[in-house]
Design an enzyme around this catalytic site. Structure first.
Site, PDB file in Angstrom:
ATOM      1  CD  GLU A 253      -3.041  -2.473   7.419  1.00 44.81           C
ATOM      2  OE1 GLU A 253      -1.904  -2.628   6.962  1.00 44.81           O
ATOM      3  OE2 GLU A 253      -3.760  -1.505   7.127  1.00 44.81           O
TER       4      GLU A 253
ATOM      5  CG  ASN B 294      -1.698   1.237   1.428  1.00 46.93           C
ATOM      6  OD1 ASN B 294      -1.781   2.060   0.516  1.00 46.93           O
ATOM      7  ND2 ASN B 294      -2.296   1.397   2.605  1.00 46.93           N
TER       8      ASN B 294
ATOM      9  CD  GLU C 120      -2.788   5.484   6.807  1.00 41.88           C
ATOM     10  OE1 GLU C 120      -2.794   5.495   5.559  1.00 41.88           O
ATOM     11  OE2 GLU C 120      -1.915   4.885   7.473  1.00 41.88           O
TER      12      GLU C 120
ATOM     13  CB  SER D 293       5.717  -1.815  11.833  1.00 37.68           C
ATOM     14  OG  SER D 293       5.387  -0.464  12.091  1.00 37.68           O
TER      15      SER D 293
ATOM     16  CE  LYS E 261       0.007   3.203   4.810  1.00 38.93           C
ATOM     17  NZ  LYS E 261       0.085   3.300   6.262  1.00 38.93           N
TER      18      LYS E 261
ATOM     19  CG  HIS F 284      -5.588   1.852   5.343  1.00 42.28           C
ATOM     20  ND1 HIS F 284      -5.082   2.839   6.150  1.00 42.28           N
ATOM     21  CD2 HIS F 284      -4.597   0.935   5.196  1.00 42.28           C
ATOM     22  CE1 HIS F 284      -3.836   2.531   6.464  1.00 42.28           C
ATOM     23  NE2 HIS F 284      -3.513   1.383   5.894  1.00 42.28           N
TER      24      HIS F 284
ATOM     25  N   GLY G 226       2.972   2.382  10.699  1.00 42.19           N
ATOM     26  CA  GLY G 226       3.901   3.494  10.524  1.00 42.19           C
ATOM     27  C   GLY G 226       4.699   3.833  11.776  1.00 42.19           C
TER      28      GLY G 226
END
Ligand code: 13P
Length: 252
Positions: free
Chosen positions: A169, A10, A99, A215, A12, A97, A175
């Protein structure tokens, strides 16, 4: 049970279409050679999909999109439909996701519509679930993930549910450089599979592909990916480096 394995990158909101095509070519070159025992998927921004599709043409790599809108067409300024993605050659699309959930504010009702639109459009949704750090610290990680799964998948026919890839996730691992331990990730994957069995029956649950994300790096990939029930990875930062991404693919 042998399930398909998937390693997805991904990207992003990174790289324009020229940089994206260069990264796709570099990944393709690194992964040329003997066939891999997994599907490798590149998930660039919408603006790079066509260039990346061109760069990987003729290779076993696949492309996916990071999101879609749930209506087939119409007055939805700024949005992209499932059929537009399919026309570009997308096979997968991320839905929910973290985010999108926590930065953009998408809720369960919207995500369930998007998931159904992806299925209706012939795409394979990668439905992302995961708890916040505060949920985990409060001992409520399983509860949050169960709610997200019920919101997204509830009411689907088992046949449709079988086309949904789940990505676990944990938000605190995205991240941050702090991945879930293989034990914790494996336990959550088991909990997810048990819930899928309750919702759709044992055969569908046994066949469900469940990825881990958060990660994932070359140095932790093997430990995570060798865990029973972890069927692959959804990789963020490390997917922007062709060497790191190829090393994660090779860890499977
Ligand atoms: P990182 O691998 O950068 O933690 O991102 C994970 C992720 O969000 C993939 O969708």
């Amino acid at each position: 049970m042998t399930r398909p394995k998937i390693i997805a990158g991904n990207w992003k909101m990174n790289l324009d279409h020229i940089e994206g095509a260069a990264l796709a070519r570099a990944v393709r070159d690194r992964l040329s050679g003997p066939a891999r025992p997994c599907e490798v998927v590149l998930i660039p921004p919408f603006t790079s999909l066509e260039a990346v599709a061109g760069a990987i043409e003729g290779s076993p790599l696949r492309i996916g999109a990071q999101d879609l809108w749930y209506e087939p067409s119409g007055a939805f300024t700024g949005e992209i439909s499932a059929s537009m993605l399919a026309a570009l050659g997308c096979r997968y699309v991320l839905i929910g996701h973290s985010e999108r959930r926590h930065v953009i504010g998408e809720d369960g009702t919207l995500l369930s519509r998007k998931l159904r639109a992806a299925l209706a459009g012939g795409l394979f949704p990668i439905y992302c679930v995961g708890e916040l750090l505060e949920d985990r610290e409060a001992g409520n990680a399983d509860g949050v993930v169960e709610r997200q799964l019920r919101e997204g998948l509830g009411g689907l026919e088992p046949g449709d549910a079988g086309r949904v890839v789940i990505a676990y996730e944990p938000v605190w691992a995205i991240g941050t450089g702090r991945n879930a331990t293989p034990e914790d990730a494996g336990a959550m994957h088991q909990a997810i599979r048990r819930l899928l069995a309750d919702l759709f029956g044992e055969p569908a649950a046994g066949a469900a592909v469940i990825l881990y994300g958060g990660s994932v790096k070359p140095d932790n990939a093997r430990d995570l990916l060798s865990r029973e029930g972890i069927d692959g990875a959804l990789v963020g930062g490390a997917s922007l480096d062709p060497g790191s991404f190829a090393a994660i693919v090779s860890a499977l």
